[in-house]
Design an enzyme around this catalytic site. Structure first.
Site, PDB file in Angstrom:
ATOM      1  N   ASN A   1       0.798  -1.235   0.000  1.00 40.65           N
ATOM      2  CA  ASN A   1       0.000   0.000   0.000  1.00 40.65           C
ATOM      3  C   ASN A   1       0.829   1.283   0.000  1.00 40.65           C
ATOM      4  O   ASN A   1       0.344   2.352   0.361  1.00 40.65           O
ATOM      5  CB  ASN A   1      -1.035  -0.026   1.132  1.00 40.65           C
ATOM      6  CG  ASN A   1      -0.390  -0.053   2.499  1.00 40.65           C
ATOM      7  OD1 ASN A   1       0.833  -0.037   2.620  1.00 40.65           O
ATOM      8  ND2 ASN A   1      -1.208  -0.078   3.541  1.00 40.65           N
TER       9      ASN A   1
ATOM     10  N   GLU B   1       7.650   7.972  16.228  1.00 39.06           N
ATOM     11  CA  GLU B   1       8.196   7.613  14.905  1.00 39.06           C
ATOM     12  C   GLU B   1       9.215   8.646  14.421  1.00 39.06           C
ATOM     13  O   GLU B   1      10.240   8.276  13.840  1.00 39.06           O
ATOM     14  CB  GLU B   1       7.051   7.481  13.898  1.00 39.06           C
ATOM     15  CG  GLU B   1       6.162   6.269  14.185  1.00 39.06           C
ATOM     16  CD  GLU B   1       4.910   6.218  13.322  1.00 39.06           C
ATOM     17  OE1 GLU B   1       4.131   5.263  13.493  1.00 39.06           O
ATOM     18  OE2 GLU B   1       4.694   7.122  12.484  1.00 39.06           O
TER      19      GLU B   1
HETATM   20  P1  IDP Z   1      -1.875   1.996   8.337  1.00 37.52           P
HETATM   21  O1  IDP Z   1      -0.600   1.851   7.543  1.00 37.52           O
HETATM   22  O2  IDP Z   1      -2.994   2.482   7.473  1.00 37.52           O
HETATM   23  O3  IDP Z   1      -1.700   2.794   9.590  1.00 37.52           O
HETATM   24  P2  IDP Z   1      -1.968  -0.365  10.056  1.00 37.52           P
HETATM   25  O4  IDP Z   1      -3.204  -1.040  10.488  1.00 37.52           O
HETATM   26  O5  IDP Z   1      -1.200   0.433  11.059  1.00 37.52           O
HETATM   27  O6  IDP Z   1      -2.334   0.517   8.765  1.00 37.52           O
HETATM   28  O7  IDP Z   1      -1.015  -1.491   9.448  1.00 37.52           O
HETATM   29  C1  IDP Z   1       0.335  -1.211   9.149  1.00 37.52           C
HETATM   30  C2  IDP Z   1       0.673  -1.797   7.806  1.00 37.52           C
HETATM   31  O8  IDP Z   1       0.588  -3.217   7.887  1.00 37.52           O
HETATM   32  C3  IDP Z   1      -0.274  -1.437   6.665  1.00 37.52           C
HETATM   33  O9  IDP Z   1       0.024  -0.189   6.070  1.00 37.52           O
HETATM   34  C4  IDP Z   1      -0.042  -2.580   5.712  1.00 37.52           C
HETATM   35  O10 IDP Z   1       1.179  -2.382   4.972  1.00 37.52           O
HETATM   36  C5  IDP Z   1       0.169  -3.735   6.655  1.00 37.52           C
HETATM   37  N1  IDP Z   1      -1.068  -4.495   6.881  1.00 37.52           N
HETATM   38  C6  IDP Z   1      -2.089  -4.190   7.710  1.00 37.52           C
HETATM   39  N2  IDP Z   1      -3.054  -5.106   7.670  1.00 37.52           N
HETATM   40  C7  IDP Z   1      -2.625  -6.046   6.791  1.00 37.52           C
HETATM   41  C8  IDP Z   1      -3.174  -7.268   6.306  1.00 37.52           C
HETATM   42  O11 IDP Z   1      -4.260  -7.687   6.682  1.00 37.52           O
HETATM   43  N3  IDP Z   1      -2.420  -7.963   5.399  1.00 37.52           N
HETATM   44  C9  IDP Z   1      -1.200  -7.538   4.970  1.00 37.52           C
HETATM   45  N4  IDP Z   1      -0.650  -6.388   5.392  1.00 37.52           N
HETATM   46  C10 IDP Z   1      -1.352  -5.653   6.285  1.00 37.52           C
END
Ligand code: IDP
Ligand code: MG
Length: 150
Positions: A112, A126
């Protein structure tokens, strides 16, 4: 003014989207106050993503972020944390609003493109994890009176 920590993740760098992503933040009016390109050790990745330890995606996340160089930056502005999260979009690109970085350039949650601090406490942690105090540049953009009313 608030600062937010932004990471253009390995997919953003590998896909040649650094300029595009940076441009969106700059054009919003946010002020770039620190920036560097670096490789990410698994140790640094583990500290950055400590909150996700134990989750099913954790190992994949740590190897993703340490797989290839990233660009790390700090941006400053009024409500910068919220503004950056809005420009970044929801975590899953297919759930993110059109016009956000993740929706416009991504298809999968595990690729992403960008990280952004999610609140004042995490931003402070951070920023201290990724930058030393001497790496921040204090300046103002000449056009800021055309971005901010006061
Ligand atoms: P954010 O980046 O929008 O804050 P977070 O929930 O903090 O999202 O998760 C950190 C990162 O972990 C996400 O940006 C994504 O790269 C990865 N991530 C989160 N949930 C999943 C998942 O279900 N599958 C694979 N990667 C995930
Ligand atoms: Mg997060």
């Amino acid at each position: 003014m608030e600062k937010s920590l932004v990471i253009i993740k390995p997919d953003g760098v590998q896909r040649g989207l650094v300029g595009e992503i940076l441009g969106r933040l700059e054009r919003r009016g946010l002020r770039l106050v620190a920036m560097k390109m670096q490789s990410v050790s698994p140790e640094l990745a583990a500290r950055h993503y400590a909150v996700h330890q134990g989750k099913p995606f954790y190992d994949g996340l740590v190897s993703y972020i340490s797989s290839s160089p990233v660009v790390v930056l700090a941006v400053e502005g009024n409500k910068a944390i919220e503004a950056v999260r809005q420009t970044v979009g929801a975590t899953n690109p297919t759930a993110a609003a059109p016009g956000t970085i993740r929706a416009d350039f991504g298809l999968e949650i595990g690729r992403n493109l960008i990280h952004a601090s999610d609140g004042p406490e995490t931003a402070a942690q951070e920023l201290a994890l990724w930058f030393g105090p001497e790496e921040f540049v204090s300046w103002s953009r000449d056009g800021e009176r055309w971005v901010y009313e006061k």
